[in-house]
Design a protein around this motif. Sequence first.
Motif, PDB file in Angstrom:
ATOM      1  N   VAL A   1      -4.643   2.698   0.951  1.00 49.89           N
ATOM      2  CA  VAL A   1      -4.749   2.708   2.413  1.00 49.89           C
ATOM      3  C   VAL A   1      -6.174   2.464   2.880  1.00 49.89           C
ATOM      4  CG1 VAL A   1      -4.534   4.165   4.470  1.00 49.89           C
ATOM      5  CG2 VAL A   1      -2.703   4.139   2.756  1.00 49.89           C
ATOM      6  N   ASP A   2      -7.163   3.081   2.216  1.00 50.29           N
ATOM      7  CA  ASP A   2      -8.545   2.956   2.693  1.00 50.29           C
ATOM      8  C   ASP A   2      -9.171   1.600   2.385  1.00 50.29           C
ATOM      9  OD1 ASP A   2      -8.778   3.264  -0.042  1.00 50.29           O
ATOM     10  OD2 ASP A   2     -10.343   4.797   0.051  1.00 50.29           O
ATOM     11  N   ARG A   3      -8.446   0.727   1.659  1.00 49.38           N
ATOM     12  CA  ARG A   3      -8.971  -0.605   1.358  1.00 49.38           C
ATOM     13  C   ARG A   3      -8.132  -1.733   1.982  1.00 49.38           C
ATOM     14  NH1 ARG A   3     -13.536  -1.790   0.604  1.00 49.38           N
ATOM     15  NH2 ARG A   3     -12.995  -3.572  -0.723  1.00 49.38           N
TER      16      ARG A   3
ATOM     17  N   ALA B   1      -1.668   6.907   8.560  1.00 46.74           N
ATOM     18  CA  ALA B   1      -2.158   5.807   7.729  1.00 46.74           C
ATOM     19  C   ALA B   1      -2.196   4.497   8.515  1.00 46.74           C
ATOM     20  CB  ALA B   1      -1.277   5.655   6.492  1.00 46.74           C
ATOM     21  N   ARG B   2      -1.200   4.278   9.359  1.00 48.65           N
ATOM     22  CA  ARG B   2      -1.173   3.068  10.178  1.00 48.65           C
ATOM     23  C   ARG B   2      -2.343   3.042  11.152  1.00 48.65           C
ATOM     24  NH1 ARG B   2       3.987   0.496  10.145  1.00 48.65           N
ATOM     25  NH2 ARG B   2       5.387   1.588   8.723  1.00 48.65           N
TER      26      ARG B   2
ATOM     27  N   PRO C   1       4.337  -1.254   4.836  1.00 50.49           N
ATOM     28  CA  PRO C   1       5.558  -0.627   4.314  1.00 50.49           C
ATOM     29  C   PRO C   1       6.186   0.295   5.354  1.00 50.49           C
ATOM     30  CG  PRO C   1       3.790  -0.521   2.691  1.00 50.49           C
ATOM     31  CD  PRO C   1       3.168  -1.011   3.965  1.00 50.49           C
ATOM     32  N   GLU C   2       7.509   0.310   5.378  1.00 50.09           N
ATOM     33  CA  GLU C   2       8.215   1.094   6.392  1.00 50.09           C
ATOM     34  C   GLU C   2       7.953   2.589   6.277  1.00 50.09           C
ATOM     35  OE1 GLU C   2      12.338   0.181   6.558  1.00 50.09           O
ATOM     36  OE2 GLU C   2      12.035  -1.955   6.959  1.00 50.09           O
TER      37      GLU C   2
ATOM     38  N   THR D   1       0.850  -1.186   0.000  1.00 52.20           N
ATOM     39  CA  THR D   1       0.000   0.000   0.000  1.00 52.20           C
ATOM     40  C   THR D   1       0.884   1.234   0.000  1.00 52.20           C
ATOM     41  OG1 THR D   1      -1.943   1.031   1.025  1.00 52.20           O
ATOM     42  CG2 THR D   1      -0.224   0.253   2.521  1.00 52.20           C
ATOM     43  N   GLY D   2       0.267   2.391  -0.071  1.00 54.61           N
ATOM     44  CA  GLY D   2       1.009   3.638  -0.053  1.00 54.61           C
ATOM     45  C   GLY D   2       0.069   4.812  -0.172  1.00 54.61           C
TER      46      GLY D   2
END
Length: 352
Positions: free
Chosen positions: A305-307, A335-336, A328-329, A232-233
């Motif tokens: 992110v929203d999915r 977002a987390r 992802p780092e 994701t991103g």
Amino acid sequence: MEMEASMAGRLQIDSGVAGGLASVPEAARVLEHRGFDGCWAGETNHDPFLALTLAAEHTSRIELGTNIAVAFARNPMSVANLAWDLQAFSQGRFNLGLGTQVKPHIEKRFGMPWSEPTERLREFVEAVRAIWTSWHEGTRLRFEGRFYTHKIMTPMFTPDPSPHPMPRIFLAAVGERMTEMCGEVGDGLLTHPFTTRRFLEEVTTPTLQRGIGASGRDRSEFQLTSPVFVVTGETEEDLAEAAATTRRRIAFYGSTPAYRKVLEVHGWDDLQGRLHELSLRGDWTAMGELITDDILSTFAVVAPVDRVAAGLTERCVGVVDRVIPALPENLSGEARVRIVDDLRAAAIREPA
């Protein structure tokens, strides 16, 4: 008999804590603040027990566990002591996660003996529990096995009594023999990230159920924990970078003969050999290019992110009890938090 996840109302959401000891207190506090249920420390380039000691000191609610500590690099007495102390220090929040590692690492990195890994790990767990029982109940320690013997325990070496239950023991397993044994003697299974929902349903869970059934227990007394790759991103560039990184990780694991059966379940039998050949040449870029979009989406949740929460729910609910999303780092804290909140809400709405 179909095996259903034992979750009571919701999927538990865990995360890992990595890095040097100086970063652990803040990382553990952040995980607890963001609402994670569990915090796991692995044994790669740092000791997991030291990290979890710091995590225990700087948190009050989150569960703590090793995922994994290398059993065969130690002995049951030393592990029993470490786990007993961490269970007391964390006020009952510690889970002992053990794994075997592989023969070359045990013999050539740790300089320890290797033989019959499934039976040796079974006996290791039995020995640890015998030691804990001796301390907990004040009984004489008389454990004699094929690999380990523990018959001396004097008051000087007996830890203080603990008001907490014995730590739960989670075992890492990939192969069917180890998985079935885990169901017999463990309290939980730690799967490898190189797995899929289909493999869990068709191979892991029926095998695990045989072991749980042999132990005379119910599935509700056991927890299956699974890491899941997440691609994701917050931008297209971030998402593309996460996809490339995950392709390389999948390719690395796929090149290992021990994980071939996961590929076979999906009809990708020949991929392991091709990846292995490239790994011997050190051509990591070409390995990643063999991971198609179909393979990527089978092993990882690929979503904006929203999915992500919906994707994780679809992959996990009804199969596993605890999920460790490998985010992802470079994903932001906001977002987390959104992913964890969305995942908790989605999992609660799903039937257990």
